[in-house]
Design an enzyme around this catalytic site. Structure first.
Site, PDB file in Angstrom:
ATOM      1  N   HIS A 100       4.141   6.436  16.930  1.00 54.82           N
ATOM      2  CA  HIS A 100       4.932   6.186  15.716  1.00 54.82           C
ATOM      3  C   HIS A 100       6.150   5.343  16.085  1.00 54.82           C
ATOM      4  O   HIS A 100       6.698   5.474  17.178  1.00 54.82           O
ATOM      5  CB  HIS A 100       5.380   7.506  15.086  1.00 54.82           C
ATOM      6  CG  HIS A 100       6.020   7.301  13.747  1.00 54.82           C
ATOM      7  ND1 HIS A 100       7.341   6.960  13.626  1.00 54.82           N
ATOM      8  CD2 HIS A 100       5.504   7.334  12.497  1.00 54.82           C
ATOM      9  CE1 HIS A 100       7.606   6.795  12.338  1.00 54.82           C
ATOM     10  NE2 HIS A 100       6.527   7.019  11.636  1.00 54.82           N
ATOM     11  N   LYS A 157       8.067  14.392   9.807  1.00 50.73           N
ATOM     12  CA  LYS A 157       9.079  14.082  10.834  1.00 50.73           C
ATOM     13  C   LYS A 157       9.861  15.349  11.214  1.00 50.73           C
ATOM     14  O   LYS A 157       9.261  16.416  11.317  1.00 50.73           O
ATOM     15  CB  LYS A 157       9.972  12.942  10.333  1.00 50.73           C
ATOM     16  CG  LYS A 157       9.139  11.726   9.889  1.00 50.73           C
ATOM     17  CD  LYS A 157       9.937  10.479   9.606  1.00 50.73           C
ATOM     18  CE  LYS A 157       8.973   9.369   9.172  1.00 50.73           C
ATOM     19  NZ  LYS A 157       9.622   8.076   9.020  1.00 50.73           N
ATOM     20  N   SER A 196       7.679   3.089   3.258  1.00 53.80           N
ATOM     21  CA  SER A 196       8.194   3.177   1.880  1.00 53.80           C
ATOM     22  C   SER A 196       7.092   3.225   0.819  1.00 53.80           C
ATOM     23  O   SER A 196       7.222   2.621  -0.244  1.00 53.80           O
ATOM     24  CB  SER A 196       9.179   2.041   1.604  1.00 53.80           C
ATOM     25  OG  SER A 196      10.299   2.150   2.479  1.00 53.80           O
ATOM     26  N   ASN A 250       3.780  12.514   6.810  1.00 57.61           N
ATOM     27  CA  ASN A 250       4.495  12.731   8.065  1.00 57.61           C
ATOM     28  C   ASN A 250       5.868  13.309   7.738  1.00 57.61           C
ATOM     29  O   ASN A 250       6.736  12.597   7.231  1.00 57.61           O
ATOM     30  CB  ASN A 250       4.619  11.387   8.811  1.00 57.61           C
ATOM     31  CG  ASN A 250       5.455  11.490  10.059  1.00 57.61           C
ATOM     32  OD1 ASN A 250       5.796  12.585  10.514  1.00 57.61           O
ATOM     33  ND2 ASN A 250       5.795  10.346  10.640  1.00 57.61           N
ATOM     34  N   GLY A 310      11.401   3.914   5.864  1.00 57.06           N
ATOM     35  CA  GLY A 310      12.599   4.623   5.425  1.00 57.06           C
ATOM     36  C   GLY A 310      13.666   3.716   4.835  1.00 57.06           C
ATOM     37  O   GLY A 310      14.811   4.128   4.648  1.00 57.06           O
ATOM     38  N   GLU A 364       2.450   0.215  10.306  1.00 54.46           N
ATOM     39  CA  GLU A 364       3.751   0.540   9.726  1.00 54.46           C
ATOM     40  C   GLU A 364       4.765  -0.501  10.199  1.00 54.46           C
ATOM     41  O   GLU A 364       5.307  -0.374  11.313  1.00 54.46           O
ATOM     42  CB  GLU A 364       4.204   1.931  10.179  1.00 54.46           C
ATOM     43  CG  GLU A 364       3.291   3.047   9.729  1.00 54.46           C
ATOM     44  CD  GLU A 364       4.008   4.404   9.711  1.00 54.46           C
ATOM     45  OE1 GLU A 364       4.093   5.000   8.635  1.00 54.46           O
ATOM     46  OE2 GLU A 364       4.491   4.845  10.762  1.00 54.46           O
ATOM     47  N   GLU A 385       9.145   5.549  15.515  1.00 50.94           N
ATOM     48  CA  GLU A 385      10.325   6.283  16.019  1.00 50.94           C
ATOM     49  C   GLU A 385      10.122   6.747  17.459  1.00 50.94           C
ATOM     50  O   GLU A 385      11.085   6.873  18.216  1.00 50.94           O
ATOM     51  CB  GLU A 385      10.623   7.447  15.056  1.00 50.94           C
ATOM     52  CG  GLU A 385      11.192   6.917  13.741  1.00 50.94           C
ATOM     53  CD  GLU A 385      10.667   7.583  12.475  1.00 50.94           C
ATOM     54  OE1 GLU A 385      10.212   8.733  12.536  1.00 50.94           O
ATOM     55  OE2 GLU A 385      10.723   6.922  11.415  1.00 50.94           O
TER      56      GLU A 385
HETATM   57  P1  13P Z   1       8.819   6.257   4.833  1.00 52.31           P
HETATM   58  O1  13P Z   1       7.654   6.533   3.902  1.00 52.31           O
HETATM   59  O2  13P Z   1       9.947   7.208   4.643  1.00 52.31           O
HETATM   60  O3  13P Z   1       9.198   4.824   4.817  1.00 52.31           O
HETATM   61  O4  13P Z   1       8.278   6.556   6.323  1.00 52.31           O
HETATM   62  C1  13P Z   1       7.109   5.959   6.747  1.00 52.31           C
HETATM   63  C2  13P Z   1       6.706   6.602   8.015  1.00 52.31           C
HETATM   64  O5  13P Z   1       7.353   6.471   9.023  1.00 52.31           O
HETATM   65  C3  13P Z   1       5.487   7.426   8.006  1.00 52.31           C
HETATM   66  O6  13P Z   1       5.079   7.727   9.293  1.00 52.31           O
END
Ligand code: 13P
Length: 251
Positions: free
Chosen positions: A98, A11, A215, A9, A177, A171, A100
């Site tokens: 997601h 983003k 992560s 992803n 992140g 997740e 976010e």
């Molecule tokens: P990270 O791998 O940067 O923690 O992000 C995970 C994520 O949101 C994948 O959709």
């Protein structure tokens, strides 16, 4: 056989050219080593879908996905994109819900349920993302949160949805992140709970892929992907470079 889905992803990162280059480098780095039981899914920003799609053309085992869409075929929805526009751009899958989108953009379970149902009706494979926040984990609410997000998110679909078209991504919000990964015991526990719920809610719940995200890195991927009921990973930061994502895909 359920193939593991290794998803990137990207983003809101990468220009058209940067995305093309990363996709090209990734295909070269993996070469002929992509195991027959794994698939790779790249989820770039909308502006780079076509460019990344060109890099993946003719590569078996690679798929393109969208990060989001709006649950209408067309209309006056400025700034939104439809499932048909995503499939037209070459997408096989799209993310829904997601963390976010839920926690930064404020999307609620009711809207997400409409997206899941409408995407599936319009030939888009759906990856429904779920996960608890840190205070919910500390208060012992993991099961309650995941159950609610699954029951609501899948509440408007046919029980006989094909496992090829639906995946769940677990997740935990606090692991996204942050460099903090859930420990393997917590991941296995959450995935087992999700598996049980999927078997209640759908006919093919045993085969629906459950991805872990939060992560994931080259050095922790092999341990995570080997856990029971982990059928793939959804990777943010470590997927932005071909070098680290190719190591994850091959872990
Ligand atoms: P990270 O791998 O940067 O923690 O992000 C995970 C994520 O949101 C994948 O959709």
């Amino acid at each position: 056989m359920i193939k593991k889905l290794m998803a990137a992803n990207w983003k809101m990162y990468k220009t058209w050219e940067e995305a093309r280059q990363t996709a090209r480098e990734l295909v070269v780095a993996i070469g002929h080593d992509l195991p027959s039981d794994r698939e790779v899914l790249l989820i770039p920003p909308f502006t780079a879908l076509q460019g990344v799609g060109e890099m993946l053309a003719g590569q078996g085992g690679y798929f393109l996905g969208g990060q989001n869409f709006y649950p209408e075929a067309e209309g006056a929805f400025t700034g939104e994109i439809s499932p048909g526009q995503l499939t037209d751009a070459g997408c096989r899958f799209a993310l829904v819900g997601h963390s976010e989108r839920r926690h930064v953009l404020g999307e609620k379970d009711e809207l997400l349920a409409r997206k899941v149902a409408f995407g599936l009706e319009n030939k888009l494979g759906i990856i429904l993302c779920i996960g608890e926040k840190i205070d919910e984990r500390k208060n012992g609410l993991v099961e309650e949160v995941l159950t609610r997000q699954l029951e609501k998110g899948l509440g408007s679909i046919d029980r006989n949805v094909s496992a090829k078209d639906l995946s769940i991504a677990y997740e935990p919000v606090w692991a996204i992140g942050t460099g903090e990964t859930a420990d393997n015991e917590d991941i296995a526990e959450a995935h087992l709970l999700i598996r049980k719920k999927l078997k209640d809610l759908t006919d093919q719940g045993e085969q629906i892929r459950i991805l872990y995200g939060g992560s994931v890195k080259p050095d922790n991927c092999a341990g995570i992907i080997g856990l029971d009921n982990v059928d793939g990973v959804l990777v943010g930061g470590a997927s932005l470079k071909a070098d680290s994502f190719s190591q994850i895909v091959l872990a």
